[in-house]
Design a protein around this motif. Structure first.
Motif: not given
Length: 530
Positions: A221-222, A225-228, A232-234, A333-334
């Motif tokens: 998710h990070l 989408s930067t936790y958006n 979609h998580l894809h 951030c990885g």
């Protein structure tokens, strides 16, 4: 679709002083008024476009402003109303449209700075293997031991080009334990890690039914989408439609408005992650890298999807799906970097799938070496292969080796004579043996007696047949079992002590195992003792 600048211009108008007052007038409850006032205090006198000084010039401040407003809305949403895209916008009409606009701005920011898939085609993206079918999961993984951490931080190492889990699992562990945080990024690493912890229950709601740890989902998710939660998580595409980028057309069954949770579970199932048993550290890192694609390995670069903000990653980035720039630097951030912070600060308890190798009953390793010395045999097999390309490789890369010949590292082992399953190591593994040969040569020089290698490379089929460890170092051409011939050198514990001293000198990093009649040594890159 609006550009980032157009979205920000609309936000700038909506968040003007006059419109903030209008929002308060439209509020349906005191809770909605409080939520608006909470972020209005920050914005009044500090207009959004002014606060970011241009979309690309002040991205971090833009993120902070946007995230603060979304946090205010989310707090209201979880405690009183339901206003997000998958819920009821009529409960708080003053904030529903603003919430959607902010989420879209955050998505566009992520697209402008985020990492791209490294697949060159949909076919590559769909090339998904079940790694646990190829290499069975370990039943009882162990906690990461304290003494595994080396003395030096690893900086921008080259990776293997392999994508086979068994061949690169130790590389993941070595990079993870040897990574340092980049000084100017440590505060951001902490911020991202703690934000994941704050959303832990939501990630658990997605992952627990699928058998996937919450932190693994948080990492995706990070990076996607930067936790958006409106994407979609894809791949970070908007939830209001199916995905349009790789992988496109997901979820197949999608009738907006649908929830982020439903999309997330579809993404994880699509990646064949549901129902897997082994979530040890190297498995998780392998699966994260596969999620983004293997493109960086072709260039022998640590992927920023895992290692950005750490000493492992320097530069090089896919700036579009399948489009690489060798000078671009990731601003995200990885996954591995944020996971390292979570682990070090007690938020997760990571496991290793392998630290020792159970070779106590190995007939190859326990072979009688007296004949090698007494009869002046060339090696334990008493056989020198015909002309072999490995000889030239050995001579070119190890000109300083004093006590071993190239063919001693190509022995097949005693059981090969009966089952015929062992092979020569494949060429892409040859460089793995170089630090092993140097360590053994130094040991032989110090011990002053003949040292006979009884087991070195094992093919996967051969290793399985003789009951070797599931992910034996022998299969990676990074291990050897040896015996010291003749008296005066003590027993196996004495041999191991001397090898540990050589390891402590910095000549190699790896595992040392003590058995009744032989010693195992490997150069996996992290320290292990058994």
């Amino acid at each position: 679709m609006d550009s980032p600048e157009e979205v920000l211009a609309k936000l700038n108008n909506e968040l003007s002083a006059a419109n903030l007052i209008d929002l308060i007038d439209q509020a349906q409850s005191i809770e909605e008024v409080v939520a608006i006032q909470k972020f209005a205090n920050e914005l009044l006198g500090k207009r959004l476009l002014e606060s970011v000084a241009g979309f690309r010039a002040g991205t971090r401040r833009f993120l902070n402003v946007t995230e603060n407003i979304l946090k205010s809305i989310d707090d209201l949403d979880t405690s009183f109303f339901k206003i997000t895209a998958d819920r009821d916008p009529d409960a708080a009409p003053a904030l529903a449209a603003l919430n959607n606009r902010l989420s879209e701005a955050l998505r566009l920011f992520h697209d402008d700075e985020g990492l791209r898939k490294t697949h060159n085609s949909e076919e590559q993206a769909e090339d998904l293997e079940d790694d646990e079918k190829k290499l069975a999961p370990v039943i009882d993984p162990v906690s990461i031991p304290d003494d595994i951490v080396p003395d030096k931080i690893l900086v921008a190492p080259k990776t293997s080009t392999s994508r086979e889990f068994a061949e690169i699992a130790d590389e993941y562990v070595r990079f993870f334990v040897s990574a340092g945080y980049k000084n100017d990024r440590e505060a951001l690493i902490k911020k991202f890690a703690l934000k994941a912890v704050g959303n832990q229950s939501r990630y658990e709601a997605v992952g627990t039914p699928l058998g996937i740890p919450w932190w693994f989902i948080a990492g995706i998710h990070l990076l996607e989408s930067t936790y958006n939660f409106s994407t979609h998580l894809h791949n970070g595409d908007p939830l209001k439609k199916r995905t349009f980028r790789v992988p496109s057309g997901k979820p197949k069954k999608w009738n907006p408005p649908n929830s982020w949770e439903a999309s997330a579970q579809d993404a994880l199932r699509h990646q064949k992650l549901a129902g897997l048993k082994d979530w040890s550290l190297p498995r998780a890192l392998w699966r994260w890298e596969r999620y983004n694609g293997w493109g960086y390995r072709k260039k022998r670069l640590p992927t920023p999807y895992l290692w950005s903000f750490s000493s492992i990653y320097d530069k090089g980035k896919y700036v579009g799906d399948g489009v690489f720039s060798k000078t671009a630097v990731s601003k995200q951030c990885g996954c591995a970097t944020f996971l390292k912070f979570l682990h070090e600060n007690g938020h997760v308890d990571l496991k290793l799938d392998l630290t020792s190798e159970d070779e106590q009953n190995q007939p190859d390793s326990d072979a009688d070496v007296s004949a090698v010395v007494d009869n002046n045999q060339p090696n334990i097999d008493d056989n020198v292969p015909p002309e072999h390309l490995f000889q030239a490789f050995f001579d070119e890369n190890l000109p300083d080796i004093r006590h071993f010949k190239w063919h001693e590292f190509l022995i097949k082992g005693g059981s090969h004579s009966s089952n015929g399953l062992n092979t020569d190591p494949p060429e892409h593994l040859w460089e793995n043996v170089l630090p092993l040969a140097r360590a053994l040569d130094e040991f032989r020089d110090q011990i002053g007696l003949p040292v006979v290698l009884t087991s070195v490379y094992r093919s996967p089929a051969y290793n399985a047949k003789i009951g070797g460890a599931t992910r034996s170092q022998h299969m990676a051409f990074t291990a050897a079992d040896f015996k010291v011939a003749g008296g005066g050198a003590g027993g196996t514990s004495d041999w191991a002590s001397r090898m540990k001293a050589i390891r402590a000198s910095g000549l190699f990093e790896g595992g040392i195992g003590v058995y009744n009649t032989f010693v195992h040594v490997d150069v996996r890159g992290t320290r292990a003792n058994w």
